[in-house]
Design an enzyme around this catalytic site. Structure first.
Site, PDB file in Angstrom:
ATOM      1  N   CYS A   2       0.656  -1.225  -0.155  1.00  0.00           N
ATOM      2  CA  CYS A   2      -0.120   0.021   0.046  1.00  0.00           C
ATOM      3  C   CYS A   2       0.763   1.344  -0.062  1.00  0.00           C
ATOM      4  CB  CYS A   2      -0.865  -0.038   1.119  1.00  0.00           C
ATOM      5  SG  CYS A   2      -2.112  -1.539   1.402  1.00  0.00           S
ATOM      6  N   ASP A  97      -3.791  -9.195   7.805  1.00  0.00           N
ATOM      7  CA  ASP A  97      -2.497  -9.307   8.595  1.00  0.00           C
ATOM      8  C   ASP A  97      -2.236  -8.031   9.381  1.00  0.00           C
ATOM      9  OD1 ASP A  97      -2.150  -7.927   5.895  1.00  0.00           O
ATOM     10  OD2 ASP A  97      -0.059  -8.549   5.805  1.00  0.00           O
TER      11      ASP A  97
END
Length: 631
Positions: A2, A97
């Site tokens: 990201c 996660d």
């Protein structure tokens, strides 16, 4: 994978996260909190890989509302960590996660870092203690930049997010540009090529306290570069290597979206593809591995015969692209914008095209062979240290064997090797007499410009990189591998890979950089890396029965991944010459213009080999124009 942004004290500006929308086209988030030192902003752009539901949205907080996180990367052992945390009473509401990482930090604080296997850069805001904590993974796979002014500090995934902040001038950092031009090395210090923009180095974390109304930032190294030596037989080392790489590849296949691989035909990427095929059951009815490869009509740099061997052996679904010389300059400005800084060669253009094709094929995660050459001494330049060591040890039998095998494997004449490795060790007059009529290339002093002259580093970029991390001086294969892994080449290559993959909204994963594997390789003795003319000895032995023999036994390692010599002297010559003039015009005080032109003429007219220097000079000007960088 990201993009993130965080700041304290600066005026919150959501545009600073949206400028990297390419890093996360699947969602965005923005929060602003209060602190005694001013507003605290947390921004995120999401590329959904694990848990594609809203449960993976960021910024996110723990159930108490105390901790808030933005995170870039993957924690590959998140399933095991989640189970450990559940046994301690933690309750999870998603399969992401990110939630595991946040709960791990809430339970273990900074000690959580040692439990992570993965690539990461993250920022956590502790709302109760008014403290911001940020950390970067062991090897710098994921980036984390920062800028600090009189009234604020900010963190970001890309440099462009920090430009124009108060206190960031956007001017050139001439010292780091000197290192890049002279040595081709970048990302080897906390500084970037932009004055005022720093990076948290691999294996570092930072704590920012705001409780007293002042911003107090403390950086420390959380990951030690100390690795104990390991003494094993060749058979034992091969077995452990195969087990460690297999475990890493299995972990790196964890994904809720399609996974493929880059395939160059070399040992590293081929090993990963073949192991992927085994784990995915490609030969027994399971899904096929999608591979993407760059090919060239120039036989001197084309590895397609080896790619074809792997495609057939692993039964992959191949995708071949053919980078064209005429596209290099058409893409150069955009690639430079995504890279943030000048890049070293047109091989980055070829890598760009590989990820471009992967996106077209619908592959969202790509495994790559990056990270093997550094701990395994896989570069041909490593032979300098290996053969010097043999000479110091007076192991002339192995020295002769090495020279004969290098002639056989790499086509290097024995006489040239004698002159390269032995003459520098002899007394001056004797060396001169034996050197004979060997041609010495003319030195053009092209770096002797007014600006660069003041910022020269007499020790060299490699020595500087080692010193900054208190690594031992580079004197042999072991110390070379440590410096290449922790301090210089690897960080630069990971920078290029991260930007090229994220430009196409693709997550690049590097199984060779699972830290148990890296620590094992760095601890191995030199005899498991180079023996005679044989490189990556432990990899070759460990991959017996996994790789086809034509690939496992290949010894050639291509110096260029694009045919720069052919391109620069042929279809790109005019553009290279124009690019050099453009850089000299933009920065007239930086380099010695006469020397630059003479060096370029020697290379382009065939009086000396073309190397990466010409592209570095050209790309420096492209960078300056795209970002408006002043001297």
């Amino acid at each position: 994978m990201c993009g993130l942004f965080s700041s304290i004290g600066f005026s919150p500006d959501r545009a600073r996260i949206d400028i990297v929308a390419h890093r996360g086209p699947d969602g965005s988030g923005w929060e602003v909190h209060d602190s005694p030192s001013g507003p605290v902003a947390l921004g995120h752009r999401r590329l959904a890989i694990i848990d594609l539901s809203e449960g993976g949205h960021q910024p996110t907080s723990d159930p108490t509302g105390r901790y808030h996180i933005v995170f870039n990367g993957e924690i590959y052992n998140y399933i095991e960590l989640r189970e450990t945390l559940r046994q301690q009473g933690e309750i999870f509401t998603s399969d992401s996660d990110t939630e595991v990482l946040l709960r791990a930090f809430a339970v273990w604080d900074e000690a959580a870092l040692d439990k992570l296997r993965g690539m990461f850069a993250f920022v956590v805001w502790d709302k109760r203690e008014k403290r911001l904590f940020a950390a970067r993974d062991r090897f710098g796979i994921k980036p984390l930049y920062m800028a600090q002014g009189p009234h604020g500090i900010a963190f970001a995934s890309e440099i462009k997010q920090l430009l124009s902040l108060p206190g960031v001038s956007g001017r050139m950092n001439v010292a780091r540009v000197h290192d890049f031009l002279s040595s081709g090395i970048a990302d080897h210090t906390p500084e970037t090529m932009f004055d005022g923009v720093m990076q948290l180095r691999a294996g570092e974390c930072i704590s920012v306290e705001t409780g007293k109304g002042l911003i107090e930032a403390t950086i420390r190294r959380w990951y030690s570069t100390s690795v104990p030596e390991i003494h094993l037989s060749e058979a034992e080392a091969a077995e452990r290597f195969r087990a460690a790489l297999s475990e890493s590849v299995a972990l790196h296949l964890r994904s809720d979206v399609p996974v493929g691989s880059c395939l160059s035909g070399g040992l590293d990427s081929s090993a990963i593809v073949c192991l992927m095929s085994e784990f995915m059951g490609s030969g027994t009815g399971g899904p096929k591995v999608n591979t993407v490869s760059a090919c060239y009509p120039e036989k001197s740099v084309d590895e397609k015969p080896f790619m074809d061997e792997i495609v057939a052996h692993a039964e992959t679904v191949p995708h071949f692209i053919y980078p064209r010389a005429e596209d290099v300059f058409a893409k150069a400005s955009d690639i430079t914008w995504h890279q943030d800084e000048p890049f070293g060669s047109t091989s980055i253009f070829a890598q760009w095209r590989v990820f471009e094709e992967a996106r077209r094929a619908g592959i969202k995660v790509m495994l790559d062979g990056q990270g093997a050459d550094e701990p395994l001494a896989g570069y041909h330049s490593s032979f300098t240290y290996y053969m010097a060591g043999l000479t110091r040890q007076r192991d002339y039998r192995m020295l002769l064997r090495t020279m004969l095998e290098r002639k056989k494997f790499h086509g290097l004449p024995v006489t040239d090797q004698l002159k390269t490795y032995l003459l520098p060790l002899l007394p001056g007059k004797l060396a001169y007499a034996l050197r004979g009529t060997r041609q010495v290339l003319v030195q053009h002093n092209w770096l002797d410009g007014d600006a660069l002259r003041e910022h020269g580093n007499p020790k060299g970029a490699l020595a500087l990189a080692s010193e900054l991390l208190d690594l031992p001086p580079v004197t042999d294969i072991r110390t070379l591998c440590m410096t290449l892994t922790y301090a210089s080449n690897l960080q630069m290559l990971l920078h290029w890979e991260d930007r090229n993959s994220m430009a196409h909204s693709i997550e690049a994963r590097v199984p060779f950089l699972d830290h148990p594997l890296v620590e094992f390789l760095l601890g191995l003795g030199n005899d498991h890396k180079i023996v005679g003319g044989d490189t990556k000895r432990v990899l070759r032995a460990g991959m017996a029965g996994v790789l086809p023999e034509t690939v496992r036994q290949r010894r050639d390692k291509l110096g260029f991944s694009t045919p720069e010599q052919v391109w620069f002297r042929g279809p790109l010559r005019g553009l290279i010459e124009d690019g050099i003039e453009s850089t000299l015009k933009r920065y007239p005080e930086l380099m010695n213009a006469v020397g630059v032109r003479a060096l370029a003429a020697d290379m382009l007219e065939g009086r000396r080999p073309v190397d990466f220097t010409l592209w570095r000079i050209v790309n420096l000007g492209i960078w300056g124009e795209r970002f408006g960088v002043s001297l």
